[in-house]
Design a protein around this motif. Sequence first.
Motif, short mmCIF file in Angstrom:
data_model
loop_
_atom_site.label_atom_id
_atom_site.label_comp_id
_atom_site.label_asym_id
_atom_site.label_seq_id
_atom_site.Cartn_x
_atom_site.Cartn_y
_atom_site.Cartn_z
N ILE A 83 7.49 21.86 3.08
CA ILE A 83 6.85 20.92 2.30
C ILE A 83 5.91 21.63 1.48
O ILE A 83 5.04 21.60 1.48
CB ILE A 83 6.50 19.88 3.29
N GLU A 84 6.14 21.14 0.38
CA GLU A 84 5.42 21.63 -0.94
C GLU A 84 4.79 20.34 -1.41
O GLU A 84 5.51 19.99 -2.11
CB GLU A 84 5.78 22.71 -2.37
N ASP A 85 3.31 19.96 -2.14
CA ASP A 85 2.95 19.32 -2.85
C ASP A 85 3.76 19.42 -4.08
O ASP A 85 3.67 20.57 -5.02
CB ASP A 85 1.27 18.87 -3.11
N ALA A 86 4.06 18.33 -5.08
CA ALA A 86 4.57 18.54 -6.30
C ALA A 86 4.00 16.86 -7.03
O ALA A 86 4.80 16.23 -7.84
CB ALA A 86 6.21 18.55 -6.63
N GLU A 105 2.61 13.79 -7.47
CA GLU A 105 3.04 12.33 -6.70
C GLU A 105 4.14 12.13 -5.71
O GLU A 105 4.59 11.13 -5.18
CB GLU A 105 3.31 11.31 -7.48
N GLU A 106 4.96 13.57 -5.98
CA GLU A 106 5.71 13.82 -4.83
C GLU A 106 6.11 14.93 -4.31
O GLU A 106 5.06 15.78 -4.13
CB GLU A 106 7.78 13.86 -5.75
N VAL A 107 6.86 15.44 -2.89
CA VAL A 107 6.37 16.41 -2.51
C VAL A 107 7.95 17.60 -2.34
O VAL A 107 9.16 16.77 -2.69
CB VAL A 107 7.00 16.42 -0.91
N THR A 108 7.78 18.65 -2.44
CA THR A 108 9.25 19.10 -2.47
C THR A 108 9.71 19.55 -1.49
O THR A 108 8.93 20.36 -0.90
CB THR A 108 9.59 20.65 -3.81
N THR A 109 11.24 18.82 -0.29
CA THR A 109 11.35 19.81 0.94
C THR A 109 12.56 20.97 1.29
O THR A 109 13.53 20.12 1.09
CB THR A 109 11.13 18.48 2.07
N SER A 110 11.66 21.72 1.55
CA SER A 110 13.01 22.96 1.66
C SER A 110 13.13 22.41 3.17
O SER A 110 12.47 22.93 3.92
CB SER A 110 12.41 24.32 1.37
N VAL A 111 15.31 23.26 3.24
CA VAL A 111 15.06 23.17 5.03
C VAL A 111 16.30 23.81 5.19
O VAL A 111 17.20 23.73 4.26
CB VAL A 111 16.03 21.47 5.06
N ASP A 112 16.15 24.73 6.11
CA ASP A 112 17.20 25.42 6.35
C ASP A 112 17.37 25.58 8.17
O ASP A 112 16.49 25.54 8.80
CB ASP A 112 15.98 27.08 6.53
N THR A 127 17.39 21.31 -0.19
CA THR A 127 15.96 20.80 -1.35
C THR A 127 15.88 19.81 -1.48
O THR A 127 16.42 19.57 -2.44
CB THR A 127 15.86 22.16 -2.24
N VAL A 128 15.04 18.68 -1.34
CA VAL A 128 14.12 17.36 -1.98
C VAL A 128 13.43 17.52 -2.12
O VAL A 128 11.73 18.08 -2.23
CB VAL A 128 15.00 16.94 -0.39
#
Length: 257
Positions: A115-118, A120-127, A138-139
């Motif tokens: 989960i990375e800071d984006a 006001e949002e976050v980018t979450t990669s799931v594997d 990726t959301v």
Amino acid sequence: MDESHGQSGLDRLLNAKLTAHTVLTVVVVLSVALAGCTGMGGLGDLEDGENDAADDSGADSGDADDGDLGSMIGDGADADDDWFNLSRPGYYAFDLAGMDEETGEQVTGRLVYDIEDAGEEVTTSVDYEFGDEQYQSTVTAPGDEVSGQLFLTPAHKPILALQSVSLLYYVEMGFTNPSVGNRKQTTTDEGTQITEVTEKRSYAGVECSLVETTIDGDRSKQGCLRASEGGIAPYVATYTEDGDLELEVELVEYESK
């Protein structure tokens, strides 16, 4: 094929013969899962020392009052000591092992949330990989919306298992502040059930207390509880009636960014 071989560890937890306390546990599990849309942090803070596990003869989770239950559930993102929270930047890697639902064979896998800071949002990669089952996504979304989007994916099942066993021990067994040696013995339709806190452990730096349940001496499930420090278990394992591993989820890497 034995019917139990077609169920995951989580399914077996939820399909077990239900006592009144277990029914409450399942309801709370579902409530926490649905509340995940606002952060899905975990159990939050617990009361310190006021509701130690019952002894061999003694009381069960009825010892925990409504206020204690509320503190167990917590409010997710607002719990500073809650190690698992998909609404904020972090990295989580879990090793998986257990029984393939289709074949009954033992398989392994891995689940990673990055989960990375984006802004006001976050980018979450799931594997996610478990045997032949795979899922990647990726959301990018506001932190309080990410968990809701991830909840219904195959990758979230191991996390629900960690939450379920945590709540099972906290609510049904009364181990709100587990210490080594705490023990509870009950008689069930399946036999003599003993649940005991056996040792202190650490998974990727997350400290916890290992709780093990046996039925007539055969291992049924394990979970490593966070107690008053908050957060879901970093480790869980469930077993079939024949003693085969159904599902094991183990935190192996963790970083709060």
